[in-house]
Design a protein around this motif. Structure first.
Motif, mmCIF file in Angstrom:
data_model
loop_
_atom_site.group_PDB
_atom_site.id
_atom_site.type_symbol
_atom_site.label_atom_id
_atom_site.label_comp_id
_atom_site.label_asym_id
_atom_site.label_seq_id
_atom_site.Cartn_x
_atom_site.Cartn_y
_atom_site.Cartn_z
ATOM 1 N N PHE A 45 0.463 -1.307 -0.075
ATOM 2 C CA PHE A 45 0.109 0.001 -0.062
ATOM 3 C C PHE A 45 0.799 1.207 0.103
ATOM 4 C CE2 PHE A 45 -2.377 -3.360 2.336
ATOM 5 C CZ PHE A 45 -3.445 -3.348 1.251
ATOM 6 N N LEU A 46 0.673 2.299 -0.449
ATOM 7 C CA LEU A 46 1.332 3.844 -0.499
ATOM 8 C C LEU A 46 0.298 4.632 0.061
ATOM 9 C CD1 LEU A 46 3.535 5.000 -1.780
ATOM 10 C CD2 LEU A 46 1.937 5.464 -3.432
ATOM 11 N N TYR A 47 0.546 5.360 0.998
ATOM 12 C CA TYR A 47 -0.336 6.100 2.174
ATOM 13 C C TYR A 47 0.479 7.429 1.986
ATOM 14 C CZ TYR A 47 -2.644 7.801 6.369
ATOM 15 O OH TYR A 47 -3.171 8.058 7.350
ATOM 16 N N ILE A 48 -0.464 8.271 1.566
ATOM 17 C CA ILE A 48 0.052 9.585 1.004
ATOM 18 C C ILE A 48 -0.925 10.610 1.880
ATOM 19 C CG2 ILE A 48 -0.604 11.601 -0.656
ATOM 20 C CD1 ILE A 48 -0.412 9.727 -2.740
ATOM 21 N N ALA A 49 0.312 10.835 3.357
ATOM 22 C CA ALA A 49 -0.471 11.666 3.958
ATOM 23 C C ALA A 49 0.429 12.567 5.129
ATOM 24 C CB ALA A 49 -0.658 11.169 5.747
ATOM 25 N N ASP A 50 -0.390 13.836 6.173
ATOM 26 C CA ASP A 50 1.080 14.299 6.437
ATOM 27 C C ASP A 50 0.301 14.565 8.122
ATOM 28 O OD1 ASP A 50 1.640 16.980 8.037
ATOM 29 O OD2 ASP A 50 2.024 17.636 5.877
ATOM 30 N N PRO A 51 1.349 14.109 8.532
ATOM 31 C CA PRO A 51 1.268 14.267 10.283
ATOM 32 C C PRO A 51 0.183 14.817 11.575
ATOM 33 C CG PRO A 51 3.629 13.813 9.944
ATOM 34 C CD PRO A 51 3.036 14.141 8.515
ATOM 35 N N ILE B 266 3.670 10.893 16.253
ATOM 36 C CA ILE B 266 4.314 11.864 16.279
ATOM 37 C C ILE B 266 2.675 12.551 15.671
ATOM 38 C CG2 ILE B 266 4.320 13.742 14.197
ATOM 39 C CD1 ILE B 266 7.229 11.792 13.485
ATOM 40 N N GLN B 267 1.598 12.427 15.253
ATOM 41 C CA GLN B 267 0.549 12.717 15.575
ATOM 42 C C GLN B 267 -0.611 13.087 16.891
ATOM 43 O OE1 GLN B 267 -1.044 9.936 12.711
ATOM 44 N NE2 GLN B 267 -2.077 10.906 11.370
ATOM 45 N N HIS B 268 -0.070 11.171 17.825
ATOM 46 C CA HIS B 268 -0.309 12.033 19.082
ATOM 47 C C HIS B 268 -0.371 12.770 19.445
ATOM 48 C CE1 HIS B 268 -2.650 9.477 22.365
ATOM 49 N NE2 HIS B 268 -1.642 10.341 22.875
ATOM 50 N N ALA B 269 1.382 13.361 19.460
ATOM 51 C CA ALA B 269 1.939 13.716 20.410
ATOM 52 C C ALA B 269 1.288 15.252 20.008
ATOM 53 C CB ALA B 269 3.630 13.928 20.294
ATOM 54 N N PHE B 270 0.481 15.963 18.926
ATOM 55 C CA PHE B 270 0.561 17.240 18.443
ATOM 56 C C PHE B 270 -0.866 17.439 18.499
ATOM 57 C CE2 PHE B 270 -1.153 19.475 14.829
ATOM 58 C CZ PHE B 270 -0.945 20.783 15.046
ATOM 59 N N TYR B 271 -1.293 16.317 18.809
ATOM 60 C CA TYR B 271 -3.890 16.607 18.924
ATOM 61 C C TYR B 271 -4.010 16.061 19.847
ATOM 62 C CZ TYR B 271 -3.685 17.252 13.805
ATOM 63 O OH TYR B 271 -3.581 17.982 12.288
ATOM 64 N N ALA B 272 -2.884 14.501 20.611
ATOM 65 C CA ALA B 272 -3.521 14.470 22.055
ATOM 66 C C ALA B 272 -2.625 15.309 23.106
ATOM 67 C CB ALA B 272 -4.058 13.237 21.759
#
Length: 217
Positions: A5-11, A116-122
């Protein structure tokens, strides 16, 4: 046959954060699947300090994502004085992890991405800071490996290297060449090309259904 799979995203894309749990659920029954992450650069190289109007606009998006996904948000993360919403450092941290884990299962980089997502948002951590990113990434890498083979000093050296910065810029350029304008995007990689599984937030059940439909073609 190993699924790729190819996942295109930004943290620092809130809908990518909302989608992360669904993607995790989707991959849970495919332990051997490969997931290559291409970093989107949502607000890469932004230099403008966040004003009240921009903060309110972003928080309204966060509230929608929280309602749909049920994931935790700490809305105070944007209240830091002179905060600049530059997503390049967070994207670069994932690229650094990819550079350091080339001989490991690709899913390890998704663990770093999620951390990284969790650190920023939560947790309202400032993930525009390289030292903060190194701490988060190394902890995620070591937890995944259940060892202490990664250290913050080495990770920070890779993160701040010209090679890593150039590699990250190439990710952004690739996204532009593909014409991708929104995140997250999940693609199935097959010999006959790339097949769209989702564009935007969807539930794991939809991903499974879309994969099944593509697989029978």
């Amino acid at each position: 046959m190993t699924l790729k799979f190819l996942y295109i995203a930004d943290p620092m894309c809130s809908w990518c954060y909302g989608f992360s749990l669904e993607l995790q659920r989707f991959l849970a029954d495919m332990p051997d699947a490969e997931l290559d992450i291409v970093l989107g650069g949502l607000r890469a190289y932004n230099t403008q300090k966040m004003d009240a109007d921009q903060r309110d606009m972003i928080l309204s998006h966060w509230e929608k994502v929280q309602q749909v996904s049920g994931l935790p948000f700490d809305m105070t993360g944007l209240n830091k004085p002179d905060f600049i919403y530059d997503t390049e450092p967070a994207c670069r941290a994932v690229v650094a992890a990819k550079m350091l884990t080339q001989d490991m299962p690709t899913i390890i980089n998704f663990a770093v991405f999620q951390a990284i997502q969790h650190a920023f948002y939560a947790e309202a951590k400032d993930i525009t800071k390289e030292a903060v990113l190194a701490e988060i990434a190394v902890k995620a890498l070591n937890e995944y490996e259940q060892s202490e083979i990664f250290d913050q000093e080495s990770f920070l050296e890779t993160l701040c290297s010209a090679e890593c910065k150039d590699e990250t810029r190439q990710h952004f350029q690739q996204i532009q060449q593909w014409g991708v304008r929104g995140f997250p995007v999940l693609l199935l990689v097959r010999e006959d090309g790339l097949h769209m599984l989702s564009s935007g937030y969807v539930k794991a059940e939809i991903l499974i259904e879309n994969l099944r439909e593509i697989s029978v073609v």
